[in-house]
Design an enzyme around this catalytic site. Structure first.
Site, PDB file in Angstrom:
ATOM      1  N   GLY A  28      33.661  39.826  50.947  1.00 51.26           N
ATOM      2  CA  GLY A  28      33.881  38.500  50.370  1.00 51.26           C
ATOM      3  C   GLY A  28      35.323  38.082  50.554  1.00 51.26           C
ATOM      4  O   GLY A  28      35.907  37.361  49.751  1.00 51.26           O
ATOM      5  N   SER A  75      32.285  41.064  41.508  1.00 46.18           N
ATOM      6  CA  SER A  75      31.295  39.980  41.451  1.00 46.18           C
ATOM      7  C   SER A  75      30.664  39.890  40.067  1.00 46.18           C
ATOM      8  O   SER A  75      30.163  40.872  39.533  1.00 46.18           O
ATOM      9  CB  SER A  75      30.191  40.215  42.479  1.00 46.18           C
ATOM     10  OG  SER A  75      30.730  40.358  43.769  1.00 46.18           O
ATOM     11  N   HIS A 108      32.469  42.728  30.223  1.00 50.31           N
ATOM     12  CA  HIS A 108      33.356  41.811  30.951  1.00 50.31           C
ATOM     13  C   HIS A 108      32.849  40.374  30.870  1.00 50.31           C
ATOM     14  O   HIS A 108      32.804  39.661  31.864  1.00 50.31           O
ATOM     15  CB  HIS A 108      33.469  42.275  32.413  1.00 50.31           C
ATOM     16  CG  HIS A 108      34.424  41.472  33.244  1.00 50.31           C
ATOM     17  ND1 HIS A 108      35.753  41.327  32.919  1.00 50.31           N
ATOM     18  CD2 HIS A 108      34.248  40.767  34.393  1.00 50.31           C
ATOM     19  CE1 HIS A 108      36.346  40.569  33.834  1.00 50.31           C
ATOM     20  NE2 HIS A 108      35.451  40.214  34.736  1.00 50.31           N
ATOM     21  N   ILE A 163      38.764  34.536  45.559  1.00 50.21           N
ATOM     22  CA  ILE A 163      39.401  35.799  45.141  1.00 50.21           C
ATOM     23  C   ILE A 163      39.735  36.625  46.375  1.00 50.21           C
ATOM     24  O   ILE A 163      40.799  37.234  46.458  1.00 50.21           O
ATOM     25  CB  ILE A 163      38.475  36.608  44.211  1.00 50.21           C
ATOM     26  CG1 ILE A 163      38.187  35.841  42.925  1.00 50.21           C
ATOM     27  CG2 ILE A 163      39.088  37.972  43.885  1.00 50.21           C
ATOM     28  CD1 ILE A 163      37.026  36.409  42.109  1.00 50.21           C
ATOM     29  N   GLY A 164      38.825  36.632  47.343  1.00 50.75           N
ATOM     30  CA  GLY A 164      38.959  37.512  48.502  1.00 50.75           C
ATOM     31  C   GLY A 164      40.228  37.309  49.301  1.00 50.75           C
ATOM     32  O   GLY A 164      40.853  38.280  49.747  1.00 50.75           O
ATOM     33  N   ASP A 172      40.778  41.507  32.071  1.00 48.14           N
ATOM     34  CA  ASP A 172      40.772  41.430  30.610  1.00 48.14           C
ATOM     35  C   ASP A 172      42.012  42.131  30.042  1.00 48.14           C
ATOM     36  O   ASP A 172      42.623  41.664  29.083  1.00 48.14           O
ATOM     37  CB  ASP A 172      39.501  42.072  30.040  1.00 48.14           C
ATOM     38  CG  ASP A 172      38.243  41.423  30.590  1.00 48.14           C
ATOM     39  OD1 ASP A 172      38.260  40.197  30.823  1.00 48.14           O
ATOM     40  OD2 ASP A 172      37.243  42.141  30.805  1.00 48.14           O
ATOM     41  N   MET A 207      42.621  37.120  39.070  1.00 43.80           N
ATOM     42  CA  MET A 207      41.580  38.122  39.351  1.00 43.80           C
ATOM     43  C   MET A 207      41.945  38.950  40.570  1.00 43.80           C
ATOM     44  O   MET A 207      41.735  40.170  40.579  1.00 43.80           O
ATOM     45  CB  MET A 207      40.223  37.431  39.554  1.00 43.80           C
ATOM     46  CG  MET A 207      39.059  38.390  39.772  1.00 43.80           C
ATOM     47  SD  MET A 207      38.739  39.517  38.392  1.00 43.80           S
ATOM     48  CE  MET A 207      39.194  41.088  39.148  1.00 43.80           C
TER      49      MET A 207
END
Length: 345
Positions: free
Chosen positions: A40, A150, A209, A45-46, A182, A260
């Protein structure tokens, strides 16, 4: 828990060149060859995650996979003057090559949350993506450490476990739900209220999560600060709602991608350090667990050459945290069961 050492190692990567890095932190021993695959890699994010993994001196081979757009991301990232060789793979027919020989596989693949979308709305799309990627992992790199980003992680980790069980490759020590964001949020928010430098802050975050399943243990936060109960409650809620805060702030243009990616890179760095034999690497992660009656649970985990070396207990909880723990269990149980059911359809 998490140390700022990763940023130091990134800084060294940029400033001191690979010859120094090959020996960094290991006496005279060279750093082992390590292949990391990002599945991804062309996504929200990737892309920043691929950049951060390119900056990590522990990575010797960086494999970037997505269904589209990866050649461009790989070409761009490959020009950075750090240790790892970068190769991009595009389309399902190249997934096997992307995975072969991987030590760590990071999975940020899937669709992001949009405003008004619950984590459950994401479920059917992302669950299907995860199922097919994990089928390939079981075939091409069954011994890799799998870092699941994911969402919904509370369900995608159990899906991955079921896929690996069916393939006969499941090893509970090698499957991780990445809950590091988190922890990152809890540290940041706590430091702001406690008025202490964030670099020295530790806050364990346990449970799951998503929403109320995220339970920051501020009673165990260091350095200690005597914060009022209402402040702790507000900090807890803000940590639980951190993803929504970003989704709303981006007003329909995305979700928490940059923070993230940072959290994902931190956790992958911890996994690599563990594999390389660095002692006392402890991070929170959503793993197969006996800490509660639930089959998966996030708590502190000691990482090592086999992945999970030890799942650590919760430690002493405040009354507020004890109540939060009981409150989260039914939702987390349902999410885990939902993942198992999906995997076995």
């Amino acid at each position: 828990m998490m140390k700022p050492s990763m940023l130091r190692s990134l800084h060294s990567a940029a400033t001191r060149g690979a010859s120094h890095l090959s020996r960094r932190g290991y006496g005279t021993e060279p750093v082992p060859e390590r292949k990391v695959a990002v599945l991804g890699a062309a996504g929200g994010i990737g892309q920043p995650l691929s950049l951060l993994m390119k900056l990590n001196p522990l990575v010797s081979s960086l494999s970037l996979y997505d269904i589209a757009g990866t050649p461009g991301v790989a070409a761009d990232v490959s020009h950075i003057n750090t240790r790892s060789e970068v190769v991009g793979y595009q389309g399902e027919e190249e997934l096997g090559k992307a995975l072969e020989g991987a030590d760590v596989v990071i999975i940020p693949a899937g669709v992001p949350r949009k405003p008004g979308m619950t984590r459950d709305d994401l479920f059917n799309i992302n669950a299907g993506i995860v199922k097919s990627l994990c089928t390939a992992i079981s075939k091409y790199c069954p011994n890799a450490l799998v870092n699941m980003i994911s969402n919904p992680v509370n369900s995608t980790v159990p899906i991955a476990a079921e896929v690996f069980k069916k393939a006969g490759t499941y090893n509970e020590k090698r499957l991780f739900g990445v809950t590091t964001l988190d922890v990152v949020r809890a540290k940041t928010f706590y430091a702001g209220k406690a008025k202490v430098p964030v670099a020295g802050v530790n806050v364990p975050v346990v449970g799951g999560h998503a929403g109320i399943t995220i339970l920051p243990l501020f009673s165990q936060a260091t350095p200690k600060a005597n914060l009022d109960d209402d402040v702790i409650k507000a900090l807890t809620k803000r940590t639980q709602d951190g993803g929504t805060e970003v989704v709303e702030a981006k007003a329909g243009k995305g979700s928490a991608t940059l923070s993230m990616a940072y959290a994902g890179a931190l956790f992958a760095d911890a996994c690599l350090k563990g594999l390389n034999g660095v002692p006392d690497v402890v991070e929170c992660s959503f793993v197969q667990s006996n800490v509660t009656e639930l089959p998966f649970f996030a708590s502190k985990v000691r990482l090592g050459k086999n992945g999970v070396e030890e799942v650590l207990g919760l430690g002493p909880l405040s009354d507020f945290e004890k109540q939060g723990l009981e409150n989260l269990k039914p939702e987390l149980k349902a999410s885990i069961e939902k993942g198992i059911k999906f995997a076995n359809q």
